[in-house]
Design a protein around this motif. Structure first.
Motif, short mmCIF file in Angstrom:
data_model
loop_
_atom_site.label_atom_id
_atom_site.label_comp_id
_atom_site.label_asym_id
_atom_site.label_seq_id
_atom_site.Cartn_x
_atom_site.Cartn_y
_atom_site.Cartn_z
N TYR A 102 -25.08 -76.99 21.56
CA TYR A 102 -25.43 -76.21 20.37
C TYR A 102 -26.17 -74.94 20.81
O TYR A 102 -25.90 -73.83 20.34
CB TYR A 102 -26.30 -77.05 19.44
CG TYR A 102 -26.32 -76.62 17.99
CD1 TYR A 102 -25.63 -75.50 17.54
CD2 TYR A 102 -27.03 -77.36 17.04
CE1 TYR A 102 -25.66 -75.13 16.21
CE2 TYR A 102 -27.04 -77.01 15.71
CZ TYR A 102 -26.36 -75.88 15.29
OH TYR A 102 -26.39 -75.53 13.98
N ILE A 103 -27.10 -75.11 21.76
CA ILE A 103 -27.87 -73.97 22.26
C ILE A 103 -26.95 -72.94 22.90
O ILE A 103 -27.05 -71.75 22.64
CB ILE A 103 -28.93 -74.45 23.27
CG1 ILE A 103 -30.03 -75.19 22.52
CG2 ILE A 103 -29.49 -73.29 24.08
CD1 ILE A 103 -31.09 -75.79 23.39
N GLU A 104 -26.00 -73.44 23.71
CA GLU A 104 -25.06 -72.52 24.36
C GLU A 104 -24.25 -71.79 23.29
O GLU A 104 -24.00 -70.58 23.41
CB GLU A 104 -24.13 -73.33 25.28
CG GLU A 104 -23.39 -72.53 26.30
CD GLU A 104 -24.31 -71.70 27.20
OE1 GLU A 104 -25.35 -72.22 27.62
OE2 GLU A 104 -23.98 -70.53 27.44
N GLY A 105 -23.85 -72.51 22.25
CA GLY A 105 -23.11 -71.89 21.15
C GLY A 105 -23.89 -70.77 20.50
O GLY A 105 -23.36 -69.69 20.24
N ILE A 106 -25.17 -71.02 20.24
CA ILE A 106 -26.02 -70.00 19.61
C ILE A 106 -26.16 -68.80 20.54
O ILE A 106 -26.02 -67.65 20.13
CB ILE A 106 -27.41 -70.59 19.26
CG1 ILE A 106 -27.28 -71.67 18.18
CG2 ILE A 106 -28.35 -69.49 18.76
CD1 ILE A 106 -28.56 -72.43 17.92
N ALA A 107 -26.43 -69.08 21.83
CA ALA A 107 -26.63 -68.00 22.80
C ALA A 107 -25.38 -67.13 22.92
O ALA A 107 -25.46 -65.90 22.93
CB ALA A 107 -27.02 -68.59 24.16
#
Lengths: 296, 61
Positions: A102-107
């Protein structure tokens, strides 16, 4: 003031406005307000300025000037690293973490949106210089529509169906429908879970969706969004109350178990359907082409 | 090295099966066993799991 001033101003304005539109400070509360927002507005402004400067530099035959776009690329990659780092550090402090995917998606989204801004301001300043202001307005609008298409991904509701399921105990084993979740030993804790717990089952609509919702990052994202929207009945040091999500090995269904503060099953099902499908989790096994079939 | 799972303690009834290799708490009655398991769960930030032979183990996940 020269002949390029207004085209650059126009491109920068349109680009910055589109970046403002792309902000979605919603239930995720990210980017944080107001300082996280200021950082990304400033970067959006820089991106818009870069996009608007490309056309005048080509027209002046300053081709080497275009190489500053490579600088922009490394700059915005840095944005992705910054977001990833910040979110990763904060993730351990969340009651229900977002998870690395999810974090990678946001970044990635933050980086990608800056390129969309460059694209919008480039197209609008090109139209301004080569045709006129009105053509530039139309071009900006069309570029914006293209950008909008690329900025929204799909939702879980499009690839899977969500339904409520019963939470029950078989001995010490906790089950959602017939999917095993975990072993809870103490009877008092079992009562607490039956009182506060909600269970849901996600049925994949097709074979591709089965792999996508099976992804651990996607599953953690569902739990995080659910916990943010409904609240979560737990504190640090109560691992028995952690929301969990497990998979039925036979048919790929996913069982969600959560102890929400707001025990509204309808709202929960809406939230689950609205969870973004993570780019990193999407798998298309049915798109596999056989080697030598003439297609690549 | 990070330990993924670790048995912190075991709670059992006196005379029944006594596990070795963990901190064992021997109790007289079933109620006492539930209570001790609940206390240990709260103190150790672990989960009290029940094995099929009736022994509780407190596991750190």
């Amino acid at each position: 003031m020269n002949e390029y001033t207004f085209s650059i101003l126009f491109g920068v304005t349109v680009g910055t406005l589109s970046r403002i539109y792309m902000f979605r400070t919603d239930y995720r509360q990210y980017p944080t307000y107001p300082h996280g927002m200021v950082i990304h507005l400033a970067l959006g402004f820089i991106a818009a300025a870069l996009g608007a400067l490309v056309v005048p530099s080509i027209m002046e035959e300053e081709f080497t000037a275009v190489t500053f776009l490579t600088l922009a690329a490394s700059q915005f990659r840095e944005v992705r690293n910054m977001e990833r780092k910040t979110l990763n550090e904060m993730d351990s402090l969340e009651l229900v973490p977002r998870g690395a995917s999810y974090i990678e998606g946001i970044a990635v989204t933050f980086e990608g949106r800056n390129y969309l801004v460059i694209f919008i301001s480039f197209v609008s300043s090109l139209a301004y210089l080569s045709i006129n202001l009105w053509a530039a307005c139309i071009a900006a609008f069309l570029a914006f529509l293209v950008a909008k298409k690329y900025m929204t991904g799909s939702r879980l509701g499009e690839i899977a169906e969500v339904e409520q399921a019963t939470v029950s105990f078989d001995g010490a084993g906790l089950y959602v429908d017939n999917i095993y979740i975990m072993n809870i030993g103490i009877p008092v804790r079992q009562q607490e879970i039956l009182k506060h717990g909600l269970g849901f089952v996600i049925n994949p609509k097709n074979f591709d969706a089965r792999s996508t919702i099976g992804n651990l990052g996607q599953r953690q994202a569902i739990l995080h969004d659910l916990a943010i929207s409904l609240g979560v009945y737990r504190d640090s040091g109560t691992p028995a109350l952690v929301p969990l999500i497990k998979r039925d090995l036979d048919d790929g269904r996913i069982g969600i178990f959560i102890l929400p503060q707001n025990k509204s099953a309808d709202l929960a099902m809406k939230v689950i359907s609205q969870v973004p499908t993570l780019e990193n989790a999407i798998r298309m096994p049915t798109e596999t082409k056989e080697k030598g079939s003439g297609q690549s | 090295m990070t330990l993924e799972k670790l048995i912190l303690a075991a709670v059992t009834l006196s005379g029944s099966k006594v596990p070795v290799g963990a901190n064992v708490f021997v109790c007289e009655t079933k109620d006492e066993m539930d209570q001790v398991a609940a206390d240990l769960e709260a103190i150790l930030d672990g989960i009290a799991h029940k094995l099929s032979n009736g022994v509780y183990i407190i596991v750190k996940h």
